[in-house]
Write an enzyme that holds these catalytic residues in place. Structure first.
Site: not given
Length: 259
Positions: A108-109, A132, A9, A13
């Protein structure tokens, strides 16, 4: 070489891997208003400054929690790298069995972090990602994704304090030496940071008890994200800090899906 992108958000990277080695890592601001060509200008400049030829990129993989940015990024990858990126989501091989009520709800992260951490440790895990939002994920000793907790990130908490209290200033996230402070700025810093450390340790302790009650071994606690080192220094529960956990997970998932 492959290019991996973790779209959060606040930041995107990017990393370039040559086999298992991370050659370079960059950060861009997440901005859904940018076009594919605008992102390409930024990415091209990063490649140029690092001395990496864009034509050497053989494949690209993206994980994202920001859906409205994906059209621009996917279009940029196709146009400037001449390849179709793998997007982490339904249908992509991860090797992780998700025990959520609705597996599609898991960011997904979080999945990518679980893949990387389990690949490294092969044990029960609690993964904390300081982004975030701060996420806590429980991974079983057999690699199953059991679930977790989501909290406001430390920066969100800090900004909320500044915005809602008229006389309190915006402060840098620096940890004071004490919690009994003698000025407003240090008092706010102590409350935000030490309070967050306490929150982390409490949640981890509760998760450990719940996991062990279901027959899991004592989990290893792994932290990642921009503020992981700051919190880990005084945390009683964080065992390892892995700053490139998400990028490593993307690399592993890429290999699973081209083999």
């Amino acid at each position: 070489m492959i290019l991996v992108l973790d779209v959060g958000n606040t930041n995107i990277v990017l990393g370039i891997y040559q086999e298992k080695k991370l050659l370079v890592e960059w950060r861009l601001s997440t901005d859904y208003k940018r076009t594919a060509d605008e992102y390409a200008i930024q990415v091209t400049q990063l490649f140029y400054q690092s001395g990496v030829d864009m034509k050497s990129i053989e494949g690209v993989i993206i994980s994202s929690v920001v859906p409205n940015i994906m059209y621009s990024l996917e279009h940029m990858i196709r146009k400037y790298f001449n390849t179709t990126p793998i997007i982490v989501g339904p249908g992509v091989k991860t090797g992780i069995n998700i025990k959520y009520d609705n597996p599609k709800e898991v960011g997904a992260d979080r999945i990518v972090n679980a893949v990387a951490a389990y690949d490294t440790y092969k044990k029960a895990l609690i993964i904390i990602d300081f982004g975030t939002a701060t996420t806590f994920c429980a991974i079983a000793k057999n690699g199953d994704y059991l679930g977790g907790t989501i909290c406001p990130g430390i920066k969100i908490s800090s900004e909320a304090l500044f915005e809602r209290a008229a006389k309190l200033p915006r402060v840098e996230l620096v940890k004071p030496d004490t919690v009994i402070c003698k000025n407003t700025i240090a008092s706010m810093q102590a409350g935000i940071i030490y309070g967050y450390i306490g929150q982390v340790d409490y949640i981890v302790d509760k998760m450990k008890k719940e996991m062990q009650a279901k027959g899991e071994e004592v989990p290893i606690v792994v932290a990642t994200g921009g503020l992981a080192k700051l919190i880990a220094k005084d945390s009683n529960t964080i065992d390892k800090v892995e700053p490139f956990l998400t990028l490593d997970g993307l690399r592993i998932i890429y290999q699973k899906n081209i083999e």
